[in-house]
Design an enzyme around this catalytic site. Structure first.
Site, PDB file in Angstrom:
ATOM      1  N   ASP A 174      16.259 -28.696   3.541  1.00  0.00           N
ATOM      2  CA  ASP A 174      14.876 -28.235   3.590  1.00  0.00           C
ATOM      3  C   ASP A 174      14.399 -28.138   5.044  1.00  0.00           C
ATOM      4  O   ASP A 174      15.079 -28.596   5.960  1.00  0.00           O
ATOM      5  CB  ASP A 174      14.011 -29.223   2.782  1.00  0.00           C
ATOM      6  CG  ASP A 174      13.091 -28.490   1.822  1.00  0.00           C
ATOM      7  OD1 ASP A 174      12.654 -27.374   2.158  1.00  0.00           O
ATOM      8  OD2 ASP A 174      12.806 -29.045   0.740  1.00  0.00           O
ATOM      9  N   TRP A 208      12.235 -21.238   3.233  1.00  0.00           N
ATOM     10  CA  TRP A 208      11.273 -20.409   2.481  1.00  0.00           C
ATOM     11  C   TRP A 208      11.003 -19.056   3.174  1.00  0.00           C
ATOM     12  O   TRP A 208       9.918 -18.502   3.097  1.00  0.00           O
ATOM     13  CB  TRP A 208       9.938 -21.158   2.293  1.00  0.00           C
ATOM     14  CG  TRP A 208      10.102 -22.634   2.216  1.00  0.00           C
ATOM     15  CD1 TRP A 208      10.628 -23.325   1.169  1.00  0.00           C
ATOM     16  CD2 TRP A 208       9.804 -23.610   3.221  1.00  0.00           C
ATOM     17  NE1 TRP A 208      10.667 -24.650   1.463  1.00  0.00           N
ATOM     18  CE2 TRP A 208      10.154 -24.860   2.712  1.00  0.00           C
ATOM     19  CE3 TRP A 208       9.255 -23.527   4.502  1.00  0.00           C
ATOM     20  CZ2 TRP A 208      10.004 -26.037   3.441  1.00  0.00           C
ATOM     21  CZ3 TRP A 208       9.089 -24.699   5.232  1.00  0.00           C
ATOM     22  CH2 TRP A 208       9.458 -25.930   4.705  1.00  0.00           C
ATOM     23  N   GLY A 209      12.009 -18.545   3.885  1.00  0.00           N
ATOM     24  CA  GLY A 209      11.843 -17.260   4.591  1.00  0.00           C
ATOM     25  C   GLY A 209      11.449 -17.444   6.045  1.00  0.00           C
ATOM     26  O   GLY A 209      11.522 -16.496   6.830  1.00  0.00           O
ATOM     27  N   ASP A 229       8.017 -21.819  -2.874  1.00  0.00           N
ATOM     28  CA  ASP A 229       8.523 -22.359  -4.146  1.00  0.00           C
ATOM     29  C   ASP A 229       8.080 -21.492  -5.330  1.00  0.00           C
ATOM     30  O   ASP A 229       6.966 -20.993  -5.370  1.00  0.00           O
ATOM     31  CB  ASP A 229       8.006 -23.787  -4.361  1.00  0.00           C
ATOM     32  CG  ASP A 229       8.670 -24.766  -3.409  1.00  0.00           C
ATOM     33  OD1 ASP A 229       9.465 -24.330  -2.556  1.00  0.00           O
ATOM     34  OD2 ASP A 229       8.380 -25.968  -3.516  1.00  0.00           O
TER      35      ASP A 229
HETATM   36  C1  GLA Z   1      10.479 -27.793  -0.883  1.00  0.00           C
HETATM   37  C2  GLA Z   1      11.551 -26.907  -1.493  1.00  0.00           C
HETATM   38  C3  GLA Z   1      11.667 -27.208  -2.979  1.00  0.00           C
HETATM   39  C4  GLA Z   1      11.997 -28.668  -3.222  1.00  0.00           C
HETATM   40  C5  GLA Z   1      10.931 -29.522  -2.529  1.00  0.00           C
HETATM   41  C6  GLA Z   1      11.280 -30.989  -2.529  1.00  0.00           C
HETATM   42  O1  GLA Z   1       9.225 -27.476  -1.353  1.00  0.00           O
HETATM   43  O2  GLA Z   1      11.221 -25.567  -1.285  1.00  0.00           O
HETATM   44  O3  GLA Z   1      12.670 -26.396  -3.566  1.00  0.00           O
HETATM   45  O4  GLA Z   1      13.280 -28.949  -2.727  1.00  0.00           O
HETATM   46  O5  GLA Z   1      10.764 -29.146  -1.152  1.00  0.00           O
HETATM   47  O6  GLA Z   1      10.301 -31.723  -1.866  1.00  0.00           O
END
Ligand code: GLA
Length: 529
Positions: A174, A208-209, A229
């Site tokens: 992450d 996330w991009g 997400d």
């Molecule tokens: C981020 C990721 C999710 C998940 C959460 C866990 O938001 O994008 O897919 O792994 O963290 O905290």
């Protein structure tokens, strides 16, 4: 109601920033759009992993952080096997942000034994013993997103070593709490640390991009999140999932074998989604060659959820050896036609999505989906499992509200399924108790649920330690790796080998993802020569 194409689609406000980023990146640096360029830089060229999109299950969508324990993960693993998901190719599974480790005073990661009494290595062994692959999670910053676990910042090499010791096969990393860090340098360092740890892993980047990972992450890892997400834990969000699909499809040129755009885990089977919506999400994800990571509670699935997730004809589109990502050809707001996905046998996939409420009768013309206008073609409906044709010029389909017609179109009546591999185990454990030399054997059996008989799997004998030899027996659909250990001259101790096997998909001639399994040998006392 009959509809045909009109104006291009409008993009939701939520994705303006992301889409702006995409547009910018395409304008500023068009080079990565060239498949040849990407080919040269693919990280999977060396480890052979994820040449088709990884399939598995991750806990976050259904559970969030607090409910995750060893007991829960084991129950899910058992449900994955019993429900038939394993037989459909789902393999990577494990805790994610499940408060599963902490950092000790010596800087080393240790398993949270209160929640995971077998330790993270013990959980990995359980998963491997079931013929599944072990997935773990961490963060490139100082802490994970929930802040419940330490991130890897400053400990990249130590942490990747710990993940290798726990025998992870897949690591999601992450991008929370990473203020001030250079994204490319950070993920590159983590990739280097994985190589130094010596255990090939599917590296799943999760920014996330942010940083436009589609431009560079194929050289470092195997898949990268492209958007925010898909839902908050516990509840599907249909509108958000659709927006994510429409943002992700724009990145089609960047995907290919070993490097995938990841629109996040699936929401199929979660509360808040109708059956038609679940079918549409699954069709989108397969059409986009997305990693198929289920996110629902596998212990509690309706028949229709199981049927959607285990629809091998749909999975076949996702797992096609050519690895092309389909995309939107036209979109009038209510209806969109998706194509651009040639398949390994010369057929092509097409998806017609109806965003409206009632039913629509729609026409798909052959020249919109990559064939000649005058072709006469057979159509396989991947949800009703019916073949019709030959059809001249195109085909009419009826699609309900929020539903998708998902089709495979071909010049012939055959619709072969590419390899879908299922293992009886990924762990061979042997014990030599005596001091006289002996030969011990343990097997790993791999079954192909796809259509073709596979050539024999190849193991390079030079890659094995001197105490181990591997022979492949059987043929076609089911092949067994016979692992023989010769104990003569071995000293008391624990021995380990990671065996790699390679194969080729026979219809396309494309290399298949490398298959890895662990062999453990315990030698109880010194053995004579
Ligand atoms: C981020 C990721 C999710 C998940 C959460 C866990 O938001 O994008 O897919 O792994 O963290 O905290």
């Amino acid at each position: 109601m009959t509809l045909k194409k009109t104006a291009p689609c409008s993009t939701s406000a939520l994705f303006v920033i992301l889409v702006t980023g995409i547009t910018l990146s395409l304008t500023l640096d068009p080079r990565p759009a060239s498949p040849q360029n990407l080919q040269l830089r693919a990280h999977s060229d060396t480890d052979g992993l994820a040449l088709t999109p990884p399939m598995g299950w991750y806990p976050w969508n259904a559970f969030g952080e607090a409910p995750q324990t060893e007991k829960l993960i084991k129950e899910i693993v058992d449900a994955l096997v019993m429900s038939g998901l394993k037989d459909a190719g789902y393999a990577y599974v494990g805790p994610d942000e499940g408060i599963c480790f902490s950092r000790g005073p010596d800087g080393k990661l240790t398993s949270n034994l209160a929640r995971y009494p077998s330790g993270l290595r013990g959980l990995g062994d359980y998963i491997h013993g079931k013929g599944l692959k072990y997935a773990l999670y961490t963060d490139a910053g100082s802490k994970t997103c929930s802040t419940a676990m330490p991130g890897t910042k400053g400990y990249e090499f130590e942490d990747m070593r710990a993940f290798a010791d726990w025998r992870a096969d897949y690591i999601k990393i992450d991008w929370c709490n990473s203020e001030g860090q250079d994204i490319v340098k950070t993920y590159s360092l983590l990739g280097e640390a994985q190589r130094a740890a010596g255990r090939p892993v599917v590296h799943s980047l999760c920014s996330w991009g942010e940083g436009y990972p589609w431009k560079w992450a194929g050289a470092i890892g195997h898949m990268w999140r492209t958007t925010t997400d898909v839902c908050a834990p516990g509840q599907a969000d249909w509108a958000r999932a659709v927006r994510i699909a429409f943002a992700n499809e724009k990145l089609a040129p960047f995907a290919g074998p070993g490097r995938w755009n990841d629109p996040d885990m699936m929401v199929v089977g979660m509360p808040g989604l109708s059956e038609a919506q679940g079918r549409s999400i699954f069709s989108f994800w397969c059409m986009m060659a997305s990693p198929l990571i289920a996110g629902n509670d596998l212990r509690d699935m309706t028949r229709s959820t199981i049927d959607i997730l285990t629809n091998l004809e749909a999975v076949a589109i996702d797992q096609d050896p050519l690895g092309a990502q389909g995309h939107v050809v036209w979109d009038d707001g209510d209806v969109s036609l998706w194509a651009g996905k040639p398949l390994f046998d010369g057929s092509r996939a097409a998806l017609m999505f109806f965003h409206g409420k009632s039913k629509a009768r729609l026409r798909i013309a052959w020249d919109e989906v990559g064939f000649a206008a005058a072709d006469e073609l057979y159509v396989r409906n991947l949800w009703t499992h019916e073949t019709t044709g030959p059809h001249a010029g195109g085909v009419d389909v009826t699609v309900g509200g929020s539903d998708a017609a998902f089709l495979r179109i071909s010049k012939t009546k055959d619709f072969p399924i590419p390899p879908i591999l299922v293992a009886d185990t990924y762990l061979v454990s042997l014990r030599a108790a005596g001091s006289r030399p002996e030969k011990l054997t343990g097997t790993v059996t791999i079954t192909n649920k796809g259509s073709s008989d596979l050539p024999p799997w190849r193991v390079d004998p030079k890659s094995l330690p001197p105490w181990l030899s591997v022979a492949v027996t059987g043929g076609g659909k089911t092949q067994t790796f016979v692992n023989t250990v010769a104990t003569a001259g071995l000293k008391k101790g624990a021995y380990h080998a990671l065996v790699r096997a390679d194969n080729v998909e026979p219809i396309s001639g494309r290399p298949m993802s490398a298959l890895y399994y662990d062999v453990d040998l315990e030698v109880v006392r010194n053995v004579m020569r």
